[in-house]
Design a protein around this motif. Structure first.
Motif, PDB file in Angstrom:
ATOM      1  N   CYS A  53      -1.982  -4.527  -8.137  1.00 27.53           N
ATOM      2  CA  CYS A  53      -3.006  -4.897  -7.151  1.00 27.53           C
ATOM      3  C   CYS A  53      -4.348  -4.238  -7.465  1.00 27.53           C
ATOM      4  N   LEU A  54      -4.324  -3.016  -7.966  1.00 28.47           N
ATOM      5  CA  LEU A  54      -5.573  -2.354  -8.355  1.00 28.47           C
ATOM      6  C   LEU A  54      -6.269  -3.127  -9.464  1.00 28.47           C
ATOM      7  N   THR A  55      -5.502  -3.663 -10.417  1.00 28.85           N
ATOM      8  CA  THR A  55      -6.111  -4.446 -11.497  1.00 28.85           C
ATOM      9  C   THR A  55      -6.673  -5.769 -10.995  1.00 28.85           C
ATOM     10  N   GLU A  56      -6.173  -6.237  -9.846  1.00 29.90           N
ATOM     11  CA  GLU A  56      -6.669  -7.477  -9.252  1.00 29.90           C
ATOM     12  C   GLU A  56      -7.871  -7.230  -8.338  1.00 29.90           C
ATOM     13  N   GLY A  57      -8.288  -5.971  -8.183  1.00 26.47           N
ATOM     14  CA  GLY A  57      -9.465  -5.663  -7.374  1.00 26.47           C
ATOM     15  C   GLY A  57      -9.172  -5.274  -5.940  1.00 26.47           C
ATOM     16  N   PHE A  58      -7.923  -5.031  -5.608  1.00 27.52           N
ATOM     17  CA  PHE A  58      -7.557  -4.602  -4.260  1.00 27.52           C
ATOM     18  C   PHE A  58      -7.491  -3.077  -4.209  1.00 27.52           C
ATOM     19  N   THR A  59      -7.328  -2.543  -3.000  1.00 24.27           N
ATOM     20  CA  THR A  59      -7.272  -1.083  -2.848  1.00 24.27           C
ATOM     21  C   THR A  59      -5.856  -0.541  -2.925  1.00 24.27           C
ATOM     22  N   GLY A  60      -4.857  -1.404  -2.864  1.00 29.15           N
ATOM     23  CA  GLY A  60      -3.475  -0.960  -2.956  1.00 29.15           C
ATOM     24  C   GLY A  60      -2.533  -2.120  -2.781  1.00 29.15           C
ATOM     25  N   GLY A  61      -1.232  -1.794  -2.735  1.00 31.86           N
ATOM     26  CA  GLY A  61      -0.234  -2.841  -2.552  1.00 31.86           C
ATOM     27  C   GLY A  61       1.091  -2.252  -2.144  1.00 31.86           C
ATOM     28  N   ARG A  62       1.960  -3.098  -1.572  1.00 35.58           N
ATOM     29  CA  ARG A  62       3.285  -2.642  -1.160  1.00 35.58           C
ATOM     30  C   ARG A  62       4.256  -3.811  -1.225  1.00 35.58           C
ATOM     31  N   CYS A  63       5.526  -3.458  -1.366  1.00 32.91           N
ATOM     32  CA  CYS A  63       6.598  -4.444  -1.357  1.00 32.91           C
ATOM     33  C   CYS A  63       6.867  -4.829   0.090  1.00 32.91           C
TER      34      CYS A  63
END
Length: 76
Positions: A53-63
């Motif tokens: 998600c960081l590589t996609e420009g977001f600040t984070g991600g979760r399952c």
């Protein structure tokens, strides 16, 4: 002396008002989420999802969810 007794309650209320407004926490931004476009497979480790998600420009991600999809997060 009598005039100071009249103003004391007003000053006390004003002081309490100022102190109480300083103690209110700042409003938090809402967090929006969307499915990752680049994450492949079942999301098992949140760290992997977060890095994609960081590589996609977001600040984070979760399952998330029953299907264990990687959901990217950012402030709205």
């Amino acid at each position: 002396m009598e005039s100071s007794r009249k103003f004391f309650p007003a000053i006390a209320v004003l002081l309490l008002l100022v102190v109480s407004t300083e103690m209110v926490p700042a409003a938090q931004a809402r967090e929006c989420e969307t499915a990752s476009n680049h994450f492949k497979g079942v999301c098992v480790m949140m760290a992997n999802c977060g890095n994609v998600c960081l590589t996609e420009g977001f600040t984070g991600g979760r399952c998330s969810g029953f299907r264990r999809r990687c959901m990217c997060t950012k402030e709205c």
